[in-house]
Design a protein around this motif. Structure first.
Motif, PDB file in Angstrom:
ATOM      1  N   LEU A 147       0.837  -1.198   0.000  1.00  0.00           N
ATOM      2  CA  LEU A 147       0.000   0.000   0.000  1.00  0.00           C
ATOM      3  C   LEU A 147       0.874   1.251   0.000  1.00  0.00           C
ATOM      4  CD1 LEU A 147      -3.000   1.049   0.339  1.00  0.00           C
ATOM      5  CD2 LEU A 147      -2.463   1.237   2.777  1.00  0.00           C
ATOM      6  N   TYR A 148       0.581   2.184  -0.923  1.00  0.00           N
ATOM      7  CA  TYR A 148       1.415   3.374  -1.075  1.00  0.00           C
ATOM      8  C   TYR A 148       0.644   4.685  -0.944  1.00  0.00           C
ATOM      9  CZ  TYR A 148       5.053   0.174  -2.603  1.00  0.00           C
ATOM     10  OH  TYR A 148       5.983  -0.831  -2.645  1.00  0.00           O
ATOM     11  N   GLY A 149      -0.509   4.652  -0.349  1.00  0.00           N
ATOM     12  CA  GLY A 149      -1.247   5.895  -0.153  1.00  0.00           C
ATOM     13  C   GLY A 149      -2.548   5.620   0.560  1.00  0.00           C
ATOM     14  N   LEU A 150      -3.164   6.679   1.070  1.00  0.00           N
ATOM     15  CA  LEU A 150      -4.479   6.594   1.688  1.00  0.00           C
ATOM     16  C   LEU A 150      -5.488   7.280   0.775  1.00  0.00           C
ATOM     17  CD1 LEU A 150      -3.845   7.292   5.494  1.00  0.00           C
ATOM     18  CD2 LEU A 150      -3.974   5.106   4.280  1.00  0.00           C
ATOM     19  N   SER A 151      -6.441   6.528   0.296  1.00  0.00           N
ATOM     20  CA  SER A 151      -7.476   7.085  -0.574  1.00  0.00           C
ATOM     21  C   SER A 151      -8.124   8.280   0.114  1.00  0.00           C
ATOM     22  CB  SER A 151      -8.536   6.028  -0.880  1.00  0.00           C
ATOM     23  OG  SER A 151      -7.962   4.884  -1.461  1.00  0.00           O
ATOM     24  N   PHE A 152      -8.325   9.349  -0.634  1.00  0.00           N
ATOM     25  CA  PHE A 152      -8.921  10.554  -0.052  1.00  0.00           C
ATOM     26  C   PHE A 152      -9.984  11.142  -0.970  1.00  0.00           C
ATOM     27  CE2 PHE A 152      -8.888  15.241   0.142  1.00  0.00           C
ATOM     28  CZ  PHE A 152      -9.457  15.402   1.396  1.00  0.00           C
ATOM     29  N   GLN A 153      -9.599  11.432  -2.184  1.00  0.00           N
ATOM     30  CA  GLN A 153     -10.462  12.179  -3.107  1.00  0.00           C
ATOM     31  C   GLN A 153     -10.999  11.217  -4.159  1.00  0.00           C
ATOM     32  OE1 GLN A 153      -9.634  16.475  -3.779  1.00  0.00           O
ATOM     33  NE2 GLN A 153      -9.028  15.813  -5.799  1.00  0.00           N
ATOM     34  N   ALA A 154     -11.879  10.309  -3.732  1.00  0.00           N
ATOM     35  CA  ALA A 154     -12.333   9.225  -4.613  1.00  0.00           C
ATOM     36  C   ALA A 154     -13.530   9.675  -5.450  1.00  0.00           C
ATOM     37  CB  ALA A 154     -12.716   8.006  -3.779  1.00  0.00           C
ATOM     38  N   SER A 155     -13.525   9.278  -6.721  1.00  0.00           N
ATOM     39  CA  SER A 155     -14.605   9.709  -7.615  1.00  0.00           C
ATOM     40  C   SER A 155     -14.790   8.714  -8.745  1.00  0.00           C
ATOM     41  CB  SER A 155     -14.301  11.086  -8.221  1.00  0.00           C
ATOM     42  OG  SER A 155     -13.194  11.012  -9.106  1.00  0.00           O
ATOM     43  N   THR A 156     -15.937   8.780  -9.377  1.00  0.00           N
ATOM     44  CA  THR A 156     -16.158   8.205 -10.702  1.00  0.00           C
ATOM     45  C   THR A 156     -16.926   9.250 -11.498  1.00  0.00           C
ATOM     46  OG1 THR A 156     -18.326   7.216 -10.265  1.00  0.00           O
ATOM     47  CG2 THR A 156     -16.390   5.885  -9.720  1.00  0.00           C
ATOM     48  N   PRO A 157     -16.922   9.162 -12.825  1.00  0.00           N
ATOM     49  CA  PRO A 157     -17.855   9.996 -13.579  1.00  0.00           C
ATOM     50  C   PRO A 157     -19.277   9.475 -13.346  1.00  0.00           C
ATOM     51  CG  PRO A 157     -16.156   9.039 -15.011  1.00  0.00           C
ATOM     52  CD  PRO A 157     -16.117   8.302 -13.714  1.00  0.00           C
ATOM     53  N   VAL A 158     -20.237  10.366 -13.387  1.00  0.00           N
ATOM     54  CA  VAL A 158     -21.651   9.985 -13.357  1.00  0.00           C
ATOM     55  C   VAL A 158     -22.378  10.793 -14.425  1.00  0.00           C
ATOM     56  CG1 VAL A 158     -21.742   9.292 -10.925  1.00  0.00           C
ATOM     57  CG2 VAL A 158     -22.129  11.690 -11.545  1.00  0.00           C
ATOM     58  N   LEU A 159     -23.613  10.420 -14.684  1.00  0.00           N
ATOM     59  CA  LEU A 159     -24.446  11.158 -15.626  1.00  0.00           C
ATOM     60  C   LEU A 159     -25.356  12.098 -14.845  1.00  0.00           C
ATOM     61  CD1 LEU A 159     -25.445  11.587 -18.571  1.00  0.00           C
ATOM     62  CD2 LEU A 159     -27.217   9.880 -18.064  1.00  0.00           C
ATOM     63  N   TYR A 160     -25.132  13.403 -15.008  1.00  0.00           N
ATOM     64  CA  TYR A 160     -26.018  14.415 -14.441  1.00  0.00           C
ATOM     65  C   TYR A 160     -27.064  14.774 -15.486  1.00  0.00           C
ATOM     66  CZ  TYR A 160     -22.345  15.163 -10.920  1.00  0.00           C
ATOM     67  OH  TYR A 160     -21.416  15.000  -9.910  1.00  0.00           O
ATOM     68  N   TYR A 161     -28.287  15.049 -15.034  1.00  0.00           N
ATOM     69  CA  TYR A 161     -29.298  15.455 -16.003  1.00  0.00           C
ATOM     70  C   TYR A 161     -30.257  16.475 -15.412  1.00  0.00           C
ATOM     71  CZ  TYR A 161     -32.232  11.807 -13.746  1.00  0.00           C
ATOM     72  OH  TYR A 161     -32.934  11.028 -12.848  1.00  0.00           O
ATOM     73  N   ASN A 162     -30.758  17.323 -16.292  1.00  0.00           N
ATOM     74  CA  ASN A 162     -31.665  18.417 -15.958  1.00  0.00           C
ATOM     75  C   ASN A 162     -33.086  17.869 -15.936  1.00  0.00           C
ATOM     76  OD1 ASN A 162     -33.466  20.617 -16.180  1.00  0.00           O
ATOM     77  ND2 ASN A 162     -31.955  21.881 -17.255  1.00  0.00           N
ATOM     78  N   LYS A 163     -33.662  17.751 -14.735  1.00  0.00           N
ATOM     79  CA  LYS A 163     -34.991  17.142 -14.627  1.00  0.00           C
ATOM     80  C   LYS A 163     -36.071  18.003 -15.290  1.00  0.00           C
ATOM     81  CE  LYS A 163     -34.504  13.983 -10.762  1.00  0.00           C
ATOM     82  NZ  LYS A 163     -35.140  13.457  -9.516  1.00  0.00           N
ATOM     83  N   ASP A 164     -35.891  19.319 -15.308  1.00  0.00           N
ATOM     84  CA  ASP A 164     -36.861  20.183 -15.997  1.00  0.00           C
ATOM     85  C   ASP A 164     -36.841  19.909 -17.497  1.00  0.00           C
ATOM     86  OD1 ASP A 164     -37.450  21.261 -13.566  1.00  0.00           O
ATOM     87  OD2 ASP A 164     -36.588  23.246 -13.948  1.00  0.00           O
ATOM     88  N   ALA A 165     -35.634  19.771 -18.051  1.00  0.00           N
ATOM     89  CA  ALA A 165     -35.519  19.483 -19.485  1.00  0.00           C
ATOM     90  C   ALA A 165     -36.146  18.136 -19.817  1.00  0.00           C
ATOM     91  CB  ALA A 165     -34.051  19.517 -19.902  1.00  0.00           C
ATOM     92  N   PHE A 166     -35.940  17.167 -18.961  1.00  0.00           N
ATOM     93  CA  PHE A 166     -36.553  15.849 -19.180  1.00  0.00           C
ATOM     94  C   PHE A 166     -38.077  15.967 -19.177  1.00  0.00           C
ATOM     95  CE2 PHE A 166     -32.529  14.117 -19.139  1.00  0.00           C
ATOM     96  CZ  PHE A 166     -32.496  12.730 -19.054  1.00  0.00           C
ATOM     97  N   ALA A 167     -38.622  16.673 -18.179  1.00  0.00           N
ATOM     98  CA  ALA A 167     -40.080  16.826 -18.093  1.00  0.00           C
ATOM     99  C   ALA A 167     -40.633  17.565 -19.303  1.00  0.00           C
ATOM    100  CB  ALA A 167     -40.440  17.555 -16.803  1.00  0.00           C
ATOM    101  N   GLU A 168     -39.896  18.565 -19.766  1.00  0.00           N
ATOM    102  CA  GLU A 168     -40.319  19.351 -20.930  1.00  0.00           C
ATOM    103  C   GLU A 168     -40.468  18.474 -22.169  1.00  0.00           C
ATOM    104  OE1 GLU A 168     -37.400  21.691 -23.802  1.00  0.00           O
ATOM    105  OE2 GLU A 168     -37.560  22.666 -21.842  1.00  0.00           O
ATOM    106  N   ARG A 169     -39.615  17.453 -22.287  1.00  0.00           N
ATOM    107  CA  ARG A 169     -39.644  16.546 -23.434  1.00  0.00           C
ATOM    108  C   ARG A 169     -40.431  15.266 -23.151  1.00  0.00           C
ATOM    109  NH1 ARG A 169     -38.707  19.638 -27.775  1.00  0.00           N
ATOM    110  NH2 ARG A 169     -36.494  19.913 -28.299  1.00  0.00           N
TER     111      ARG A 169
END
Length: 434
Positions: A147-169
């Motif tokens: 082990l060579y470090g302590l995980s701190f700033q962990a992330s993955t990409p995700v899909l963000y979406y505009n719920k108003d835009a979805f409702a509009e369509r």
């Protein structure tokens, strides 16, 4: 839960057993920081997501200094992950590295090749690191079972979406498959004649290689092994061709910037956005609409590459500084701080116990979007951990961008990129063996 004197007090930290320095019972390990002396150390870190994360980290460092006698941490904000890596490598060259730094996890092999980072395996075994840290995040800091470090700033990409835009369509649910993604992006794109009013989808620029690895994983391929990249495999070519299909369909731009893509989403000029989970809090609080969060859509399976980075400790420094560095790294990653960090930013708390805290449970009830990336992490793995990874990233990003611009076909671009990077990896490994 906020990072402030009122919430992360010394009393609270002492009650949870996290303010005290690490005490080793095993000969040869780090010993407690000397309270009778003040050991000054430097911590170099980047900011890899949107929002004022620099202020949050600075606040944590201030809190640490106020609650720990004998250790004083100097914060060095270094800009991007790339800038951080270059600054650390430069400082190593003159023998004056910071005591700790926060690189992207892909830099592990680079710093191991430079013999630059402390092996933390025994400290971690005598602590609760292996028991309490989420194993997938631990894996991004492990090489040859050390082990060579302590995980701190962990992330993955995700899909963000505009719920108003979805409702509009009239769209009720986030896309689940690649086909769904294409059709949803088409439906959300708005043009007035030749004038674009809204993109259906934007993929955060500057990290196209990170996003591409996610696409490969969604198509059943981990696109690298420890000594080579596999970007010329059919699954990878198909992934890039799909990406190009979305560009050709006119529902996604060829290029963007990392912050610009986030700004476009918050302004409503794109309806969906691929971005780091570390941007969640900023996007949610700064957008004038309700923000939805979903897994990245799949082809054969769900998949993502783990981004962000661990805190690494410099190998070539005094024992006193190593002791102080461990004390600080351990504090930054304790249960309470990781819970607060996750809430404040959207990055993933790396400890199981952080997710069980009452404050975190209350936060998840209020903001269920915050758990999406954790659930998706079950389908993720470390991002591009090969020698010469920085060069590999540059070559791959160029191949992707040239393909999206229509300058070269995906197969040719990825075949050439694979050959070039594998030659470089071979050269680096040969040089390391002497």
């Amino acid at each position: 839960m906020k990072f402030s004197k009122s919430s992360l007090t010394r009393r609270r930290l002492l009650a949870s057993g996290m303010a005290a320095p690490f005490v080793s019972a095993i000969p040869g390990l780090l010993t407690p920081a000397r309270a009778s002396e003040t050991t000054k150390i430097q911590f170099m870190y980047p900011v890899g997501a949107s929002g004022d994360i620099n202020t949050i980290i600075s606040g944590m460092i201030t809190e640490f200094n106020e609650t720990h006698d004998g250790v004083e941490v100097e914060a060095i904000y270094s800009g991007s992950y790339d800038n951080t890596e270059q600054k650390v490598i430069t400082s190593l060259g003159v023998g004056e590295p910071p005591s700790l730094w926060l690189p992207i996890n892909s830099a592990l092999q680079t710093f191991l090749g430079l013999d630059a980072i402390e092996d933390l395996t025994e400290q971690a075994k005598s602590d609760d690191i292996y028991d309490d840290f989420i194993s997938g995040f631990i894996d991004t800091t492990v090489s040859e079972d050390r082990l060579y470090g302590l995980s701190f700033q962990a992330s993955t990409p995700v899909l963000y979406y505009n719920k108003d835009a979805f409702a509009e369509r009239g769209i009720e649910n986030a896309p689940v498959t690649w086909d769904d993604l294409l059709e949803t992006a088409k439906a959300l794109t708005i043009r007035d004649g030749d004038a674009l009013k809204r993109w259906g989808l934007i993929i955060g620029g500057g990290w196209h290689d990170w996003m591409f690895e996610a696409y490969c994983r969604q198509n059943g391929l981990v696109p690298w092994e420890k000594d080579k990249v596999l970007w010329d495999r059919p699954e990878a070519v198909e992934a890039l061709n799909f990406w190009k299909t979305m560009v050709d369909a006119g529902c996604m731009p060829k290029a963007s910037t990392w912050q610009g893509a986030a700004n476009d989403f918050m302004a409503g000029t794109t309806a969906m956005l691929y971005h780091s989970t570390g941007s969640l809090t900023n996007l949610r609080k700064s957008s004038p609409f309700e923000v939805g969060v979903a897994f990245m859509p799949k082809k054969k399976t769900f998949g993502a590459a783990q981004g962000g980075g661990p805190i690494m400790i410099a190998k070539k420094q005094s024992d006193a500084k190593k002791e102080a560095a461990w004390t600080f790294a351990r504090w930054m990653t304790n249960t309470q701080n990781q819970a607060a960090w996750g809430e404040a930013t959207g990055y993933l708390a790396v400890r199981k116990s952080s997710w069980e805290q009452p404050e975190m449970q209350a936060y998840l009830k209020e903001v269920p979007q915050a758990k999406v990336a954790l659930d998706q992490a079950a389908y993720s793995g470390a991002f591009l951990q090969v020698p010469a990874y920085s060069r590999a990233r540059d070559v791959l990003k160029s191949a992707i961008d040239r393909t999206l611009e229509g300058e070269v076909a995906a197969e040719a671009a990825l075949t050439d990129a694979t050959a070039e990077v594998n030659r470089e990896i071979t050269r680096v490994l040969r040089r390391q063996k002497g």
